[in-house]
Design an enzyme around this catalytic site. Structure first.
Site, PDB file in Angstrom:
ATOM      1  N   THR A 204       1.321  -1.296  -0.321  1.00  0.00           N
ATOM      2  CA  THR A 204       0.351  -0.093  -0.125  1.00  0.00           C
ATOM      3  C   THR A 204       1.018   0.702  -0.101  1.00  0.00           C
ATOM      4  OG1 THR A 204      -1.776  -0.923   0.957  1.00  0.00           O
ATOM      5  CG2 THR A 204      -1.430   1.490   1.394  1.00  0.00           C
ATOM      6  N   ARG A 232     -13.980  -7.175  -1.927  1.00  0.00           N
ATOM      7  CA  ARG A 232     -13.253  -7.435  -0.603  1.00  0.00           C
ATOM      8  C   ARG A 232     -12.571  -6.066  -0.834  1.00  0.00           C
ATOM      9  NH1 ARG A 232      -7.525  -5.550   1.416  1.00  0.00           N
ATOM     10  NH2 ARG A 232      -7.409  -6.380   2.865  1.00  0.00           N
ATOM     11  N   GLY A 255      -0.821  -2.827   6.091  1.00  0.00           N
ATOM     12  CA  GLY A 255      -0.968  -4.381   6.350  1.00  0.00           C
ATOM     13  C   GLY A 255      -2.099  -4.863   6.266  1.00  0.00           C
ATOM     14  N   GLY A 257      -5.242  -5.398   6.707  1.00  0.00           N
ATOM     15  CA  GLY A 257      -6.285  -4.115   6.207  1.00  0.00           C
ATOM     16  C   GLY A 257      -7.581  -4.630   7.261  1.00  0.00           C
TER      17      GLY A 257
HETATM   18  N1  ASP Z   1      -3.660  -2.427   4.275  1.00  0.00           N
HETATM   19  C1  ASP Z   1      -3.426  -3.380   2.257  1.00  0.00           C
HETATM   20  C2  ASP Z   1      -5.387  -3.824   2.572  1.00  0.00           C
HETATM   21  O1  ASP Z   1      -5.460  -4.537   3.758  1.00  0.00           O
HETATM   22  C3  ASP Z   1      -3.127  -3.887   2.091  1.00  0.00           C
HETATM   23  C4  ASP Z   1      -1.432  -3.365   3.033  1.00  0.00           C
HETATM   24  O2  ASP Z   1      -1.273  -2.438   3.066  1.00  0.00           O
HETATM   25  O3  ASP Z   1      -0.749  -4.561   2.909  1.00  0.00           O
HETATM   26  O4  ASP Z   1      -6.324  -3.328   1.736  1.00  0.00           O
END
Ligand code: ASP
Length: 344
Positions: A204, A232, A255, A257
């Site tokens: 992200t 999702r 991270g 989510g």
């Molecule tokens: N937080 C993001 C999501 O869940 C993914 C990520 O940051 O790695 O879509």
């Protein structure tokens, strides 16, 4: 873990906790990541010198959305059906203005669209074809979905499908094959969680800024988790989960989510400061290193408070990250090394 950093004004960014492990990282690729992060910071700093915080956050994120290295804009993850759907959000602390989009497929810079939602609509969050219609109505050009596709992310989807086939007793999802309209298996949530822990599989991008007027702004943009299904949506476009800005702090998260949504991490961080008087570092460390870590949720945060304290905790091997302060010199890091200017 992270250094104590103080700025008078500046921009702080992340390119996700889904870093390649040191073993997989080559010197060339590391250089490319560090350059892309530095370019994002330079662009954010230039915008900050010309305008306000929202300009800086959008400018910094745009650079990472354009880079195929990060999971946002071009280079986004594929979902289980072989499509790319992107999410983004932006929030300005002063007046708590916010805009967000989810599940867009044909907008080159989802962060720009989130800003338009904030500035030109009566709403906070638009989704899918409605968000795209809003984009066209506001003069955002159509970008062919093929623009966002990269071989590297396609390979990651294939890997995810292979793992899914290997770990699913039902064997649903195909043997590493990917096609539009494929029937997803029912264990997607489990897969997301385990696959996100794999090297470089998630990510992200995000930015926070403190401008010369003391205004705090936060933004986040993502392609979401690889092999996601059922429409999702993660935390990144959700104000209060992946992004938040108040008069106390600005926060952008990366991270797993689902964990960030359940804990309302971005808002909780600001609320801890406001209601409990916690410091930015104490609140952010508690959330990332205790609350999320306790349930084995990968995660990281970049945040800045109204005093210019910058904090960037993460509970993974690395997080692409950096900041630029009033001296205009970008400092970046990937693993647990100190932040340093490019070339050092
Ligand atoms: N937080 C993001 C999501 O869940 C993914 C990520 O940051 O790695 O879509």
């Amino acid at each position: 873990m992270s250094q104590d950093i103080r700025i008078r004004y500046g921009v702080v960014i992340h390119g996700g906790v889904g870093t390649l492990s040191r073993v997989q990282m080559t010197p060339q690729l590391e250089r490319e990541y560090r350059e892309a992060l530095s370019q994002s910071l330079r662009s954010g700093h230039e915008a900050l010198m010309r305008g306000a915080g929202a300009d800086a956050v959008v400018a910094a994120i745009r650079v990472m959305e354009d880079s195929p290295l990060f999971n946002a804009g071009r280079g986004s993850n594929f979902d289980a059906y072989g499509a790319i759907t992107m999410d983004a959000s932006l929030m300005v602390g002063e007046g708590r203005m916010a805009g967000a989009v989810a599940g867009v497929t044909d907008v080159r810079h989802p962060i720009e669209l989130a800003r338009l939602v904030m500035e030109r609509s009566a709403h906070v969050m638009l989704h899918g074809s409605g968000a795209e219609a809003f984009a066209r109505a506001n003069g955002v050009p159509w970008t062919p979905p093929s623009f966002f596709r990269t071989e590297r992310r396609w390979e990651m989807l294939r890997e995810a499908k292979k793992r899914e086939a290997a770990s699913s007793s039902e064997g649903a999802g195909g043997e590493g094959t990917v096609s539009h309209g494929a029937t997803p298996s029912s264990d997607g949530e489990r897969l997301d969680r385990t696959f996100l822990a794999q090297d470089g599989a998630s990510g992200t991008v995000g930015a926070v800024s403190l401008d010369r007027n003391g205004e705090l702004v936060a933004g986040t943009s993502t392609g979401g988790s690889v092999n996601k299904r059922w429409g999702r949506i993660g935390d990144s476009p959700i104000i209060g989960a992946g992004t938040y800005a108040s008069s106390h702090c600005a926060v952008s998260c990366t991270g797993l989510g689902e964990a960030f949504i359940r804990h309302g991490v971005a808002r909780d961080l600001c609320a801890r400061m406001e209601y409990l008087g916690e410091s930015l570092a104490a609140a952010a460390d508690e959330l990332v290193l205790e609350v999320l870590a306790a349930e084995e949720a990968t995660g990281g945060i970049v945040a800045v408070d109204r005093h210019g304290t910058v904090h960037m905790p993460f509970n993974t091997e690395g997080m692409y990250r950096g900041y630029v302060g009033e001296d205009g010199e970008p400092r970046v890091a990937i693993y647990r090394d100190p932040l340093a200017p490019l070339g050092l």
